[in-house]
Design a protein around this motif. Structure first.
Motif, mmCIF file in Angstrom:
data_model
loop_
_atom_site.group_PDB
_atom_site.id
_atom_site.type_symbol
_atom_site.label_atom_id
_atom_site.label_comp_id
_atom_site.label_asym_id
_atom_site.label_seq_id
_atom_site.Cartn_x
_atom_site.Cartn_y
_atom_site.Cartn_z
ATOM 1 N N PHE A 27 6.288 4.902 8.070
ATOM 2 C CA PHE A 27 6.832 4.680 9.403
ATOM 3 C C PHE A 27 8.175 5.379 9.575
ATOM 4 C CE2 PHE A 27 4.066 0.800 9.780
ATOM 5 C CZ PHE A 27 3.374 1.255 10.873
ATOM 6 N N ASP A 28 8.536 6.247 8.652
ATOM 7 C CA ASP A 28 9.789 6.962 8.762
ATOM 8 C C ASP A 28 9.830 7.719 10.086
ATOM 9 O OD1 ASP A 28 12.197 8.102 8.226
ATOM 10 O OD2 ASP A 28 11.475 9.486 6.696
ATOM 11 N N GLU A 29 10.919 7.582 10.768
ATOM 12 C CA GLU A 29 11.173 8.237 12.046
ATOM 13 C C GLU A 29 10.467 7.560 13.228
ATOM 14 O OE1 GLU A 29 10.387 12.403 11.767
ATOM 15 O OE2 GLU A 29 11.862 12.719 10.191
ATOM 16 N N ASN A 30 9.688 6.498 12.976
ATOM 17 C CA ASN A 30 9.060 5.780 14.087
ATOM 18 C C ASN A 30 10.059 4.759 14.635
ATOM 19 O OD1 ASN A 30 6.582 7.069 14.153
ATOM 20 N ND2 ASN A 30 5.697 5.721 12.620
ATOM 21 N N VAL A 31 11.150 5.270 15.179
ATOM 22 C CA VAL A 31 12.254 4.401 15.553
ATOM 23 C C VAL A 31 11.923 3.489 16.725
ATOM 24 C CG1 VAL A 31 13.999 5.948 14.651
ATOM 25 C CG2 VAL A 31 13.206 6.244 16.992
ATOM 26 N N GLY A 32 10.802 3.744 17.430
ATOM 27 C CA GLY A 32 10.449 2.905 18.568
ATOM 28 C C GLY A 32 9.753 1.622 18.189
ATOM 29 N N ILE A 33 9.323 1.486 16.947
ATOM 30 C CA ILE A 33 8.597 0.290 16.519
ATOM 31 C C ILE A 33 9.542 -0.917 16.511
ATOM 32 C CG2 ILE A 33 7.414 -0.803 14.579
ATOM 33 C CD1 ILE A 33 6.316 1.938 13.871
ATOM 34 N N THR A 34 9.172 -1.978 17.243
ATOM 35 C CA THR A 34 10.017 -3.161 17.331
ATOM 36 C C THR A 34 9.422 -4.382 16.642
ATOM 37 O OG1 THR A 34 9.051 -3.788 19.465
ATOM 38 C CG2 THR A 34 11.009 -2.364 19.511
ATOM 39 N N SER A 35 8.108 -4.373 16.374
ATOM 40 C CA SER A 35 7.477 -5.545 15.772
ATOM 41 C C SER A 35 6.308 -5.114 14.892
ATOM 42 C CB SER A 35 6.979 -6.503 16.858
ATOM 43 O OG SER A 35 6.330 -7.624 16.299
ATOM 44 N N VAL A 36 6.259 -5.669 13.677
ATOM 45 C CA VAL A 36 5.172 -5.370 12.748
ATOM 46 C C VAL A 36 4.749 -6.655 12.051
ATOM 47 C CG1 VAL A 36 4.582 -4.218 10.577
ATOM 48 C CG2 VAL A 36 5.798 -2.963 12.334
ATOM 49 N N SER A 37 3.441 -6.881 11.953
ATOM 50 C CA SER A 37 2.905 -8.011 11.208
ATOM 51 C C SER A 37 2.239 -7.470 9.952
ATOM 52 C CB SER A 37 1.885 -8.775 12.064
ATOM 53 O OG SER A 37 1.319 -9.831 11.324
ATOM 54 N N LEU A 38 2.779 -7.835 8.794
ATOM 55 C CA LEU A 38 2.264 -7.318 7.533
ATOM 56 C C LEU A 38 1.202 -8.256 6.967
ATOM 57 C CD1 LEU A 38 5.656 -6.223 5.941
ATOM 58 C CD2 LEU A 38 3.971 -4.775 7.090
ATOM 59 N N PRO A 39 0.105 -7.704 6.446
ATOM 60 C CA PRO A 39 -0.992 -8.536 5.941
ATOM 61 C C PRO A 39 -0.659 -9.222 4.623
ATOM 62 C CG PRO A 39 -1.425 -6.231 5.469
ATOM 63 C CD PRO A 39 -0.180 -6.262 6.313
ATOM 64 N N ASN A 40 -1.287 -10.347 4.383
ATOM 65 C CA ASN A 40 -1.046 -11.102 3.153
ATOM 66 C C ASN A 40 -1.605 -10.422 1.910
ATOM 67 O OD1 ASN A 40 0.340 -13.234 4.377
ATOM 68 N ND2 ASN A 40 -1.566 -14.233 4.969
ATOM 69 N N SER A 41 -2.386 -9.374 2.097
ATOM 70 C CA SER A 41 -2.928 -8.632 0.966
ATOM 71 C C SER A 41 -1.954 -7.584 0.435
ATOM 72 C CB SER A 41 -4.228 -7.938 1.377
ATOM 73 O OG SER A 41 -3.995 -7.078 2.485
ATOM 74 N N LEU A 42 -0.896 -7.322 1.162
ATOM 75 C CA LEU A 42 0.056 -6.276 0.801
ATOM 76 C C LEU A 42 0.868 -6.697 -0.416
ATOM 77 C CD1 LEU A 42 1.161 -3.531 1.838
ATOM 78 C CD2 LEU A 42 2.853 -4.840 3.132
ATOM 79 N N THR A 43 0.972 -5.788 -1.406
ATOM 80 C CA THR A 43 1.726 -6.117 -2.618
ATOM 81 C C THR A 43 2.967 -5.256 -2.815
ATOM 82 O OG1 THR A 43 0.383 -4.621 -3.973
ATOM 83 C CG2 THR A 43 -0.331 -6.928 -3.837
ATOM 84 N N LYS A 44 3.023 -4.105 -2.154
ATOM 85 C CA LYS A 44 4.161 -3.208 -2.352
ATOM 86 C C LYS A 44 4.521 -2.514 -1.053
ATOM 87 C CE LYS A 44 5.773 0.614 -5.273
ATOM 88 N NZ LYS A 44 5.416 1.555 -6.373
ATOM 89 N N ILE A 45 5.806 -2.469 -0.777
ATOM 90 C CA ILE A 45 6.319 -1.716 0.367
ATOM 91 C C ILE A 45 7.137 -0.573 -0.206
ATOM 92 C CG2 ILE A 45 7.738 -1.793 2.442
ATOM 93 C CD1 ILE A 45 7.102 -4.793 2.610
ATOM 94 N N ASN A 46 6.660 0.630 -0.007
ATOM 95 C CA ASN A 46 7.267 1.775 -0.672
ATOM 96 C C ASN A 46 8.518 2.291 0.039
ATOM 97 O OD1 ASN A 46 5.613 2.770 -3.109
ATOM 98 N ND2 ASN A 46 4.064 2.217 -1.600
ATOM 99 N N ILE A 58 12.214 -9.151 10.400
ATOM 100 C CA ILE A 58 11.579 -8.617 9.193
ATOM 101 C C ILE A 58 11.072 -9.797 8.373
ATOM 102 C CG2 ILE A 58 11.897 -7.303 7.062
ATOM 103 C CD1 ILE A 58 14.153 -5.778 8.502
ATOM 104 N N THR A 59 9.761 -9.916 8.273
ATOM 105 C CA THR A 59 9.153 -10.988 7.492
ATOM 106 C C THR A 59 8.232 -10.367 6.454
ATOM 107 O OG1 THR A 59 9.271 -12.582 9.316
ATOM 108 C CG2 THR A 59 7.678 -13.026 7.561
ATOM 109 N N ILE A 60 8.560 -10.599 5.186
ATOM 110 C CA ILE A 60 7.789 -10.053 4.071
ATOM 111 C C ILE A 60 6.820 -11.125 3.586
ATOM 112 C CG2 ILE A 60 7.925 -8.934 1.822
ATOM 113 C CD1 ILE A 60 9.478 -7.481 4.032
ATOM 114 N N PRO A 61 5.513 -10.860 3.578
ATOM 115 C CA PRO A 61 4.560 -11.886 3.124
ATOM 116 C C PRO A 61 4.717 -12.213 1.643
ATOM 117 C CG PRO A 61 3.451 -9.779 3.521
ATOM 118 C CD PRO A 61 4.847 -9.617 4.019
#
Length: 199
Positions: A27-46, A58-61
């Motif tokens: 999402f680098d440079e996607n400065v317009g993004i205001t809300s994201v819901s991350l799935p519970n299956s996600l294990t790493k945010i690079n 910002i809510t990390i599952p």
């Protein structure tokens, strides 16, 4: 993958294998993004995953274990940061310059906090670190000009790098049985007069 719900609002339903690692700029440079819901299956945010986005929250599952370098750096509009219980490592500058967040609780499973991880979080007033904290990187909370209170639940004093804690901190709360250890530990002894037992 993501689906557009309304202007500048995305819900992430699935992140394809290696999607976050291709150039470390999902999402680098996607400065317009205001809300994201991350799935519970996600294990790493690079690294750089949400760098400079306009996220309000910002809510990390709980499923996430590792948060990469600069992952949420310069998300300057974020007002809240909620770290899931599964997080173990926080990379360099992962949450740098979250200018509106005023309190942060770092979960019990977190062992290491990277260099400058929370640097320049200018409205941050209080931080709680869980009982597994073992290292706090250089300048981790540097330039957090309003940070006054730190609570650390770890029995053994974490390794504290240079400039990790701003001089303006007025109280550092630690387990009662560890007050003496903190007051004599490298780095921590510079704050000996501010170290006291958790009530």
């Amino acid at each position: 993958s993501s689906s557009l719900i309304s202007s500048n609002v995305y819900t992430v339903k699935e992140i394809a294998p290696n999607a976050l690692t291709k150039g470390n700029e999902f999402f680098d440079e996607n400065v317009g993004i205001t809300s994201v819901s991350l799935p519970n299956s996600l294990t790493k945010i690079n690294a750089f995953a949400f760098y400079c986005c306009r996220l309000k929250d910002i809510t990390i599952p709980d499923s996430v274990v590792n948060i990469g370098d600069y992952a949420f750096a310069y998300c300057q509009l974020a007002e809240t940061l909620n770290l899931g219980s599964g997080v173990q490592t926080i990379g360099e500058e992962a949450f740098r310059c979250l200018e509106k967040v005023n309190t942060i609780t770092i979960p019990n499973n977190v062992t290491s906090i990277g260099e400058r991880a929370f640097m320049e979080c200018s409205e941050l007033k209080s931080v709680t670190l869980g009982n597994s904290a073992s290292s706090i990187g250089e300048s981790a909370f540097s330039s957090c000009s309003n940070l006054t209170t730190i609570t650390i639940e770890a029995i053994n004093p974490p390794t504290l790098a240079n400039y990790a804690i701003p001089s303006g901190v007025t109280a550092i709360y630690v387990p009662k049985v560890s007050v003496g250890a903190y007051k004599t530990a490298d780095g921590w002894k510079n704050f000996a007069d501010k170290i006291q037992a958790i009530a």
